[in-house]
Enzyme design. Structure first.
Site, short mmCIF file in Angstrom:
data_model
loop_
_atom_site.label_atom_id
_atom_site.label_comp_id
_atom_site.label_asym_id
_atom_site.label_seq_id
_atom_site.Cartn_x
_atom_site.Cartn_y
_atom_site.Cartn_z
N HIS A 30 0.79 -0.98 -0.07
CA HIS A 30 -0.14 0.22 -0.44
C HIS A 30 0.83 1.39 0.75
CE1 HIS A 30 1.16 -0.59 3.87
NE2 HIS A 30 0.83 1.01 4.08
N ARG A 51 6.17 5.64 13.80
CA ARG A 51 6.10 6.13 12.85
C ARG A 51 5.78 7.47 13.27
NH1 ARG A 51 1.57 4.79 8.55
NH2 ARG A 51 0.17 5.33 9.68
N ASP A 80 0.88 5.17 2.31
CA ASP A 80 0.09 5.82 3.36
C ASP A 80 -1.03 6.37 3.11
OD1 ASP A 80 1.18 3.96 4.78
OD2 ASP A 80 3.03 5.30 4.62
N HIS A 122 4.59 0.15 0.54
CA HIS A 122 6.02 -0.74 0.85
C HIS A 122 4.90 -1.85 1.76
CE1 HIS A 122 4.03 2.71 3.45
NE2 HIS A 122 3.51 1.60 4.84
#
Length: 279
Positions: free
Chosen positions: A101, A270, A103, A255
């Site tokens: 996907h 993150r 983000d 990723h």
């Protein structure tokens, strides 16, 4: 003082480079930050090793590259709302974001980039794969490129495959103001605002259909594109260690965190950097 040049080690032919010779706990000068950004734009995803940053230092480093924004669904860390914990515990079977996907492509302004730092890693497994969406576009036939140029696609946060990788985190730490569904329409082929290159901008996690078409009508071509994006020659794979950092360009990469470490704990932090409207 003579500045030591960065040590840049590409890890695959398609994308990805490790950067050495820099301590991110130190205050970096503008020239070093510019060199890191150039390497990031050239290699699409960059990695650092043995960087034991505090949350404050992690945020300060991220802010040298853009505006840090909060993830829409999950509460951030106590005292650091811009840092999202990405955790899989020993008893859990599903990992967060465990599919190919880009983000939050369901936002009107998806992130420019994402940084991830490893806090706890399993003894094996838990690698992350990345894929080059410039190559995914450029290797399509001339006829397919003509077909896709100028076409838009609808992206949703409620697509079933991706919500399954988010549901445990939502139960534990959902944001009170999060919408049930975010939807945004973006070009299937976007032009990178800094490099000027075209990248294929659909993904299996969020893209549900082409604009003005049904899901059933869209599915055959989308499924072809999703499979094409994952060709091995477009990818690299990164093995995490505690203190490793990955920084990827969300405008031209995808990723996939590999879910192959059941029974072990993996804890990452993150941050995401504000982006522009895809064009």
């Amino acid at each position: 003082m003579i500045r030591k040049p960065l040590e840049i080690r590409p890890i695959a032919g398609a994308l990805g480079a490790e950067i050495g010779g820099v301590d991110l706990t130190k205050e970096l000068d503008g020239e070093t930050i510019s060199a890191i950004r150039r390497t990031w734009l050239d290699h699409l995803v960059i990695f650092f090793r043995e960087q034991r940053l505090t949350p404050e230092q992690f945020l300060a480093f991220a802010r040298r590259f853009g505006k840090v924004i909060e993830y829409p669904f999950i509460k951030g860390m106590d005292g650091f709302p811009e840092i999202t914990p990405v955790v899989k515990l020993e008893h859990e079977r599903v990992n967060f974001g465990g599919l190919w996907h880009t983000d939050t492509a369901y936002l009107e302004r998806p992130p420019m980039g994402t940084m991830l730092i490893a806090r706890e890693v399993p003894p094996f497994g838990g690698d992350t794969m990345f894929a080059n969406m410039y190559l995914a576009y450029e290797t399509l036939s001339a006829g397919m490129r003509r077909l896709l140029d100028g076409v838009a696609a609808v992206n949703s946060s409620a697509k079933a495959d991706v919500t399954k990788t988010r549901e445990d985190r939502i139960r534990e730490g959902a944001k009170a103001d999060a919408k049930h569904e975010y939807v945004a329409t973006h070009p299937v082929v976007r032009t990178h605002p800094e490099s000027g290159r075209k990248a294929l901008y659909v993904n299996a996690g969020h893209t549900v259909r082409f604009q003005d078409m049904t899901e059933a009508e869209s599915a055959p071509l989308l499924q072809y594109l999703f499979a094409h994006q994952q060709r091995p020659e477009f990818t690299c794979r990164f093995r995490w260690e505690v203190g490793s950092i990955a920084f990827w360009d969300n405008r031209c990469t995808q990723h996939n965190p590999i879910n192959d470490y059941h029974g072990h704990r993996r804890v990452m932090h993150r941050v995401t950097l504000a982006g522009d409207r895809p064009r």
